[in-house]
Design an enzyme around this catalytic site. Structure first.
Site, PDB file in Angstrom:
ATOM      1  N   ASN A   1       0.874  -1.175   0.000  1.00 10.86           N
ATOM      2  CA  ASN A   1       0.000   0.000   0.000  1.00 10.86           C
ATOM      3  C   ASN A   1       0.907   1.220   0.000  1.00 10.86           C
ATOM      4  OD1 ASN A   1      -1.456   2.307   0.940  1.00 10.86           O
ATOM      5  ND2 ASN A   1      -3.054   0.981   1.759  1.00 10.86           N
TER       6      ASN A   1
ATOM      7  N   GLU B   1      -3.978   1.859  -2.847  1.00  7.47           N
ATOM      8  CA  GLU B   1      -4.098   3.296  -2.597  1.00  7.47           C
ATOM      9  C   GLU B   1      -3.216   4.097  -3.548  1.00  7.47           C
ATOM     10  OE1 GLU B   1      -5.434   5.288   1.157  1.00  7.47           O
ATOM     11  OE2 GLU B   1      -4.195   3.698   2.034  1.00  7.47           O
TER      12      GLU B   1
ATOM     13  N   ASP C   1      -3.900  -4.921   1.070  1.00 12.90           N
ATOM     14  CA  ASP C   1      -4.241  -4.315   2.348  1.00 12.90           C
ATOM     15  C   ASP C   1      -5.654  -4.759   2.704  1.00 12.90           C
ATOM     16  OD1 ASP C   1      -4.920  -2.746   4.481  1.00 12.90           O
ATOM     17  OD2 ASP C   1      -4.523  -0.822   3.499  1.00 12.90           O
TER      18      ASP C   1
ATOM     19  N   ASN D   1      -7.015  -4.458   5.714  1.00 14.47           N
ATOM     20  CA  ASN D   1      -7.598  -3.683   6.812  1.00 14.47           C
ATOM     21  C   ASN D   1      -8.246  -4.602   7.854  1.00 14.47           C
ATOM     22  OD1 ASN D   1      -7.139  -0.810   6.685  1.00 14.47           O
ATOM     23  ND2 ASN D   1      -8.280  -0.791   4.764  1.00 14.47           N
TER      24      ASN D   1
ATOM     25  N   ASP E   1      -1.678  -6.313   6.189  1.00 13.82           N
ATOM     26  CA  ASP E   1      -1.424  -6.621   4.780  1.00 13.82           C
ATOM     27  C   ASP E   1      -1.088  -8.104   4.685  1.00 13.82           C
ATOM     28  OD1 ASP E   1      -1.058  -3.670   3.441  1.00 13.82           O
ATOM     29  OD2 ASP E   1      -0.287  -3.738   5.500  1.00 13.82           O
TER      30      ASP E   1
ATOM     31  N   ASP F   1       2.740   4.647   5.107  1.00 11.00           N
ATOM     32  CA  ASP F   1       2.543   4.129   6.461  1.00 11.00           C
ATOM     33  C   ASP F   1       2.485   2.595   6.471  1.00 11.00           C
ATOM     34  OD1 ASP F   1       0.163   4.356   5.075  1.00 11.00           O
ATOM     35  OD2 ASP F   1      -0.872   5.533   6.612  1.00 11.00           O
ATOM     36  N   HIS F   2       2.471   1.984   5.289  1.00  8.45           N
ATOM     37  CA  HIS F   2       2.567   0.531   5.131  1.00  8.45           C
ATOM     38  C   HIS F   2       3.951   0.170   4.595  1.00  8.45           C
ATOM     39  CE1 HIS F   2      -1.906  -0.451   5.184  1.00  8.45           C
ATOM     40  NE2 HIS F   2      -1.918   0.859   5.028  1.00  8.45           N
TER      41      HIS F   2
END
Length: 259
Positions: free
Chosen positions: A7, A34, A149, A151, A220, A249-250
């Site tokens: 991501n 994303e 991802d 989530n 992930d 941030d991933h």
């Protein structure tokens, strides 16, 4: 065949970081989430010049998924089946034509917050559609992976501070149950097939020095059909990428398949 899911949190903001990572790490296939770009604005030529075939399913400012592959891609499809009215760009799949063809499905599962509420309802409905697609992949009896991802924090050991996520859509019981239902169809969580125990994360918030404190979560995932699991050599998280300049941030999570 080395496949990474990543991501990137915006192709425009992260193109230099992504380029550096691709150059250094050399994945055969990179599934991106994303991208936050419509298809026509994605820097396709840039990555094609690096030797990648590029397929995208984009959306303005939000969501968006892509597959970059050094190997030929066939039978590319976009959008998770089951809801023709769903306009969110969260699913792309293609067959990677390696020594053994692999069906690769890249996904960006809805976050679902705030929960309860319409966004959480959408998350759970999306996961029902994901389960149906997972069942179809199993029926095909071919090597296939669903990566991206999710989530979803599958278990408490997948969070540094599980108590902080109790009421979050990523860890609420219905979310975890929906994830387990997919696993229980016959899929393998590639990372947990190779590594056990707490302390392994793929996401750290930008706030409060979360990465330096290793205050992360594992959201992930690579889920493998039995035929793909038979080819699994290894799975690992490339955590060091989070410490680089202008990071997502991933971080990437990899699988190495005998294919």
């Amino acid at each position: 065949m080395k496949i990474a899911t990543f991501n990137i949190n915006g192709i425009k903001a992260r193109i230099d970081a992504l380029t550096g990572w691709l150059t250094e790490s050399q994945p055969d296939v990179a599934c991106l989430q994303e991208i936050k770009s419509v298809d026509e604005n994605f820097p396709r030529q840039h990555f094609e010049d690096m030797g990648y075939t590029v397929e995208t399913h984009g959306q303005k400012s939000f969501n968006g998924v892509a597959i970059l592959s050094r190997l030929p891609l066939e039978d590319v499809t976009r959008g998770l089946p089951g809801d023709d009215g769903d306009e969110q760009a969260r699913w792309i799949e293609a067959t990677v034509m390696g020594e053994k063809p692999i069906r690769v499905c890249g996904l960006y599962l809805p976050n679902g917050n705030p929960a309860p509420g319409p966004k959480y309802d959408y998350k759970l409905a999306w996961m029902k559609r994901l389960k149906a697609r997972a069942q179809a992949l199993l029926i095909a009896e071919e090597p296939a992976i669903m990566c991206g991802d999710y989530n979803i924090i599958p278990q408490d050991e997948d969070a540094a501070r599980p108590e902080a996520w109790r009421d979050d859509a990523l860890a609420m019981q219905p979310s975890r149950e929906a994830f387990r239902e997919i696993l229980n169809l016959g899929f393998t969580d590639a990372f947990r097939a190779r590594t056990q125990g707490p302390g392994h994360y793929t996401f750290w918030d930008y706030q409060a020095n979360a990465f330096d404190r290793n205050d992360g979560i594992r959201i992930d995932h690579h889920l493998l059909t039995p035929q793909a699991a038979d080819l699994l050599n290894d799975c690992w998280i490339e955590a060091a990428v989070r410490g680089r300049e202008k990071p997502s941030d991933h971080v990437p999570i990899w699988i190495d398949l005998a294919a």
